[in-house]
Design an enzyme around this catalytic site. Structure first.
Site, PDB file in Angstrom:
ATOM      1  N   ARG A 149       0.977  -0.958   0.353  1.00  0.00           N
ATOM      2  CA  ARG A 149      -0.226  -0.301  -0.214  1.00  0.00           C
ATOM      3  C   ARG A 149       0.617   1.118  -0.130  1.00  0.00           C
ATOM      4  NH1 ARG A 149      -2.390  -3.168   4.207  1.00  0.00           N
ATOM      5  NH2 ARG A 149      -4.994  -4.153   4.038  1.00  0.00           N
ATOM      6  N   TYR A 281     -10.013  -9.975  -6.488  1.00  0.00           N
ATOM      7  CA  TYR A 281      -9.601  -9.941  -8.166  1.00  0.00           C
ATOM      8  C   TYR A 281      -9.371 -11.465  -8.563  1.00  0.00           C
ATOM      9  CZ  TYR A 281      -6.790  -6.478  -5.447  1.00  0.00           C
ATOM     10  OH  TYR A 281      -6.006  -5.208  -4.573  1.00  0.00           O
TER      11      TYR A 281
END
Length: 301
Positions: A149, A281
């Site tokens: 991140r 995903y």
């Protein structure tokens, strides 16, 4: 009755010292609630207790009039719902009118990612003739190598890197630690930057800290700094593509799943608390496989 902004300040202290929320999360809550306070004052309401369900319908109309997305509106509602829950528990208000407001339906949106060849081309396009260029190369290579991140990148310290085992100790959301590997190429780029460029950048203003990635003045990079770097590199690579710091994380997860890595492993690498967060995903990889099938199968018309 305490003034509204005093209650907001008290709530932010509660989030910081009792809930252990990150600075970015607290700033986000504070910003949303301050905007609501501004709206209340514009409507001549000086007390949170005076806010009723009928009034909130007008507030929603105001938000829709600003052309905000359903996601943005829902974020504001979540912040205010939590704030009123605190006010109710502390007996500053009797009721929480935001419990009567349902969140808006959001269209499902798959995460943005680059295909493998696009990601390789993007990383190869980064200029490495300068200290800042080599910093950018090392940072983006590591973001893609480990699925970090943006906040994890800026908070990465020298002591959290184990070059012998090629793993990072990452402090993720909620201060949850996890180990994430990185590959040989990212290791080489990172070593070159740390050994040859980082100390040069820090010496410009005599900085002394443990953060890995620094700006031109040697100070720790911020989230905005990372965003600006990605924006510049992405624009030079392909100005028509939507590329942001999270694109590297999304691409990392997507490419691992396409290569056969199981969902649980990807969940651990990303630091997701719930498997359902990682499952988004799989929709991307399923769509990719369908496109490949449609394009490649000899009996497909």
């Amino acid at each position: 009755m305490k003034r509204m902004r005093e209650l907001l300040s008290e709530y932010c202290d509660y989030l910081k010292y009792h809930k252990n929320y990150s600075i970015l999360t607290i700033e986000s809550y504070q910003r949303e609630i301050e905007q609501f306070i501004d709206y209340l004052m514009k409507e001549n309401i000086n007390c949170f207790e005076d806010v009723e369900y009928a009034f909130l319908r007008g507030y929603l109309s105001e938000l829709h009039g600003q052309k905000l997305t359903h996601s943005s509106i829902n974020h504001k509602l979540t912040s205010l719902r939590s704030f009123y829950r605190y006010l109710q528990r502390e007996e500053y208000v009797k009721d929480n009118p935001f419990l009567l407001i349902e969140s808006l339906k959001e269209a499902k949106r798959n995460p943005d990612f680059l295909y493998i060849d696009e990601m390789n081309d993007l990383l190869d396009s980064i200029e490495t003739q300068s200290s800042l260029g080599r910093r950018n190369k090392a940072m983006l290579e590591l973001m893609y190598a480990s699925g970090l991140r943006c906040s994890e990148v800026v908070n990465l310290t020298l002591s959290s890197i184990d070059f012998s085992r090629q793993v990072l100790l990452i402090q993720g959301k909620g201060n949850k630690a996890r180990y994430v590997p990185f590959h040989d190429w990212a290791s080489e780029c990172l070593k070159e930057y740390i050994n040859e460029d980082r100390h040069l950048l820090m010496d410009t203003t005599k900085q002394d800290h443990d953060f890995v990635f620094v700006n031109k003045n040697g100070k720790p990079l911020t989230n905005r700094g990372v965003q600006n770097i990605v924006d510049r590199i992405a624009f030079c690579y392909d100005s028509t593509k939507k590329i942001h710091p999270h694109t590297f994380r999304h691409s990392f997860a997507t490419h691992l799943l396409e290569s056969g890595v199981d969902l649980r492993t990807v969940q651990e690498l990303l630091g997701h608390e719930n498997l359902s967060t990682t499952q988004v995903y799989t929709h991307v990889t399923n769509e990719y496989l369908k496109k490949v099938y449609d394009k490649s199968h000899p009996r497909k018309k």
